[in-house]
Motif scaffolding. Sequence first.
Motif, PDB file in Angstrom:
ATOM      1  N   MET A  26       0.853  -1.204   0.000  1.00  0.00           N
ATOM      2  CA  MET A  26       0.000   0.000   0.000  1.00  0.00           C
ATOM      3  C   MET A  26       0.883   1.247   0.000  1.00  0.00           C
ATOM      4  SD  MET A  26      -3.242  -0.770   0.060  1.00  0.00           S
ATOM      5  CE  MET A  26      -3.743  -2.482  -0.168  1.00  0.00           C
ATOM      6  N   GLN A  27       1.863   1.244   0.898  1.00  0.00           N
ATOM      7  CA  GLN A  27       2.721   2.426   1.018  1.00  0.00           C
ATOM      8  C   GLN A  27       3.555   2.620  -0.244  1.00  0.00           C
ATOM      9  OE1 GLN A  27       4.127   1.046   4.912  1.00  0.00           O
ATOM     10  NE2 GLN A  27       3.619   3.090   5.642  1.00  0.00           N
ATOM     11  N   SER A  28       4.005   1.510  -0.818  1.00  0.00           N
ATOM     12  CA  SER A  28       4.775   1.597  -2.061  1.00  0.00           C
ATOM     13  C   SER A  28       3.931   2.220  -3.172  1.00  0.00           C
ATOM     14  CB  SER A  28       5.242   0.192  -2.468  1.00  0.00           C
ATOM     15  OG  SER A  28       5.723   0.219  -3.786  1.00  0.00           O
ATOM     16  N   PHE A  29       2.684   1.770  -3.303  1.00  0.00           N
ATOM     17  CA  PHE A  29       1.846   2.288  -4.399  1.00  0.00           C
ATOM     18  C   PHE A  29       1.516   3.769  -4.203  1.00  0.00           C
ATOM     19  CE2 PHE A  29       0.300  -0.799  -7.626  1.00  0.00           C
ATOM     20  CZ  PHE A  29       1.199  -1.809  -7.330  1.00  0.00           C
ATOM     21  N   TRP A  30       1.512   4.215  -2.969  1.00  0.00           N
ATOM     22  CA  TRP A  30       1.343   5.662  -2.728  1.00  0.00           C
ATOM     23  C   TRP A  30       2.606   6.398  -3.151  1.00  0.00           C
ATOM     24  CZ3 TRP A  30      -0.746  10.079  -2.594  1.00  0.00           C
ATOM     25  CH2 TRP A  30      -0.203  11.148  -1.869  1.00  0.00           C
ATOM     26  N   ARG A  31       3.751   5.891  -2.682  1.00  0.00           N
ATOM     27  CA  ARG A  31       5.013   6.578  -2.959  1.00  0.00           C
ATOM     28  C   ARG A  31       5.372   6.548  -4.445  1.00  0.00           C
ATOM     29  NH1 ARG A  31       8.335   6.967   1.698  1.00  0.00           N
ATOM     30  NH2 ARG A  31       9.797   8.049   0.324  1.00  0.00           N
ATOM     31  N   VAL A  32       5.154   5.417  -5.077  1.00  0.00           N
ATOM     32  CA  VAL A  32       5.632   5.239  -6.445  1.00  0.00           C
ATOM     33  C   VAL A  32       4.634   5.723  -7.491  1.00  0.00           C
ATOM     34  CG1 VAL A  32       6.350   3.470  -8.114  1.00  0.00           C
ATOM     35  CG2 VAL A  32       7.111   3.312  -5.756  1.00  0.00           C
TER      36      VAL A  32
ATOM     37  N   THR B  10      -3.372   5.522  -0.425  1.00  0.00           N
ATOM     38  CA  THR B  10      -3.671   4.314   0.351  1.00  0.00           C
ATOM     39  C   THR B  10      -3.703   4.659   1.844  1.00  0.00           C
ATOM     40  OG1 THR B  10      -1.335   3.708   0.527  1.00  0.00           O
ATOM     41  CG2 THR B  10      -2.551   2.798  -1.348  1.00  0.00           C
ATOM     42  N   VAL B  11      -4.616   4.014   2.546  1.00  0.00           N
ATOM     43  CA  VAL B  11      -4.728   4.200   3.993  1.00  0.00           C
ATOM     44  C   VAL B  11      -4.811   2.811   4.624  1.00  0.00           C
ATOM     45  CG1 VAL B  11      -5.961   5.359   5.862  1.00  0.00           C
ATOM     46  CG2 VAL B  11      -6.166   6.244   3.523  1.00  0.00           C
ATOM     47  N   CYS B  12      -3.887   2.518   5.546  1.00  0.00           N
ATOM     48  CA  CYS B  12      -3.884   1.208   6.195  1.00  0.00           C
ATOM     49  C   CYS B  12      -4.451   1.331   7.601  1.00  0.00           C
ATOM     50  CB  CYS B  12      -2.456   0.666   6.294  1.00  0.00           C
ATOM     51  SG  CYS B  12      -1.706   0.379   4.679  1.00  0.00           S
TER      52      CYS B  12
ATOM     53  N   ALA C  19     -11.252  11.273   4.566  1.00  0.00           N
ATOM     54  CA  ALA C  19     -10.234  12.198   5.088  1.00  0.00           C
ATOM     55  C   ALA C  19      -9.361  12.757   3.955  1.00  0.00           C
ATOM     56  CB  ALA C  19      -9.356  11.466   6.100  1.00  0.00           C
ATOM     57  N   PRO C  20      -8.901  14.008   4.108  1.00  0.00           N
ATOM     58  CA  PRO C  20      -8.093  14.595   3.042  1.00  0.00           C
ATOM     59  C   PRO C  20      -6.781  13.835   2.814  1.00  0.00           C
ATOM     60  CG  PRO C  20      -8.341  16.121   4.903  1.00  0.00           C
ATOM     61  CD  PRO C  20      -9.152  14.913   5.215  1.00  0.00           C
ATOM     62  N   ALA C  21      -6.399  13.720   1.550  1.00  0.00           N
ATOM     63  CA  ALA C  21      -5.188  12.965   1.190  1.00  0.00           C
ATOM     64  C   ALA C  21      -3.962  13.512   1.915  1.00  0.00           C
ATOM     65  CB  ALA C  21      -4.991  13.010  -0.320  1.00  0.00           C
ATOM     66  N   GLU C  22      -3.867  14.842   2.086  1.00  0.00           N
ATOM     67  CA  GLU C  22      -2.688  15.424   2.750  1.00  0.00           C
ATOM     68  C   GLU C  22      -2.508  14.841   4.140  1.00  0.00           C
ATOM     69  OE1 GLU C  22      -5.298  16.910   0.782  1.00  0.00           O
ATOM     70  OE2 GLU C  22      -5.501  18.459   2.328  1.00  0.00           O
ATOM     71  N   LYS C  23      -3.607  14.440   4.761  1.00  0.00           N
ATOM     72  CA  LYS C  23      -3.509  13.910   6.121  1.00  0.00           C
ATOM     73  C   LYS C  23      -3.261  12.411   6.141  1.00  0.00           C
ATOM     74  CE  LYS C  23      -5.977  16.568   9.508  1.00  0.00           C
ATOM     75  NZ  LYS C  23      -7.152  16.655  10.360  1.00  0.00           N
TER      76      LYS C  23
END
Length: 315
Positions: free
Chosen positions: A153-159, A164-166, A228-232
């Motif tokens: 999840m975190q990879s797909f957000w970063r890359v 993604t929210v876990c 929730a807002p993506a920035e958060k």
Amino acid sequence: MAKYLVTGAAGFIGRSIAAALLERGETVRGVDNFATGKRSNLVGLEGMEFVEGDLSDAAVCERVVAGVEIIFHEAALPSVPRSVEDPISTNTACVDATVQLLWAAKKAGVRRVVYAASSSAYGDTPTLPKHEGMLPAPISPYAVAKLSGELYMQSFWRVYGLETVCLRYFNVFGPYQDPTSFYSGVLAKFCTRMMAGETPTIFGDGSQSRDFTFIENTVRGNLLAAEAPAEKVAGRVMNMATGSRITLNDVVEELRGITGYAGEVIYGPERNGDIKHSLADIGLAKELLGYEPVVEFREGLGRTVEWYRETEQQG
Ligand code: UD2
């Protein structure tokens, strides 16, 4: 065209999220392979578009993500002991399927994936409460598989910029949880057994404790995570629990009161891969989502027993 996709929609948690979305008048698609989900759980979800299929199949993933904006990824093969006996199936259902789903979601332009992560990621570290800053220390293959999903999840957000929210669930329980399998969650088993006057078996001495979380709290957390807002929240991992814990011995005492069970309790060997104590710090979810648990343990337990009674479930 559905705005939301719920994976594992015939499972206990997936169907509860889908029901809440339908109640809000949202358009929902659900997918399930019925590995552990039940067709009977789809009753009441007639407004949902349902696809039967396995997410480890890329074609199924492509089909179910089409046109969707937000995914709640609940599909998994739960249970620590199941994974100890068969780590390959757990890995296929929890890791392979998650990567396939993420890849299809990225290609289809899905905006956000909210992922059912697990408190098992913390392992048996003695520090309580568990907070997200702690290093993961998974023990069972199940815990490793769910944690791998988080990392993807975190990879797909970063890359790729897929939001993604876990949400690390802590022992969720409530209506629709299947009590019939050897691998069922302990509360589903104990509620139905004690209601039927059958002896519950505690693995270990019963002093182990859990932050048992009533399903309504989990559903609420998911809806907040979707909004929730993506920035958060994008790329973040947070606990989803109540912030209090109870031992299995105390659970049995509570259930004696609720069900009237007066029989004995059997103590068996401790379960391989088990965790002794689990308790969440829920400060991050409060801060980032405005999350607050709305149903506390005892009320949830009473409502769960009531539901099993009404639907005449047998453990
Ligand atoms: C883990 C995760 C949970 C969720 C779940 C999915 C932790 C702390 N929790 O739950 O968040 O991901 O996996 O499967 O890792 N037990 C008995 N008698 C029984 C059944 C269970 O004594 O008949 C005990 C069991 O040994 C354990 C406790 O009850 O100590 C809870 O077991 P569980 O299978 O309900 O859930 P757990 O904690 O493995």
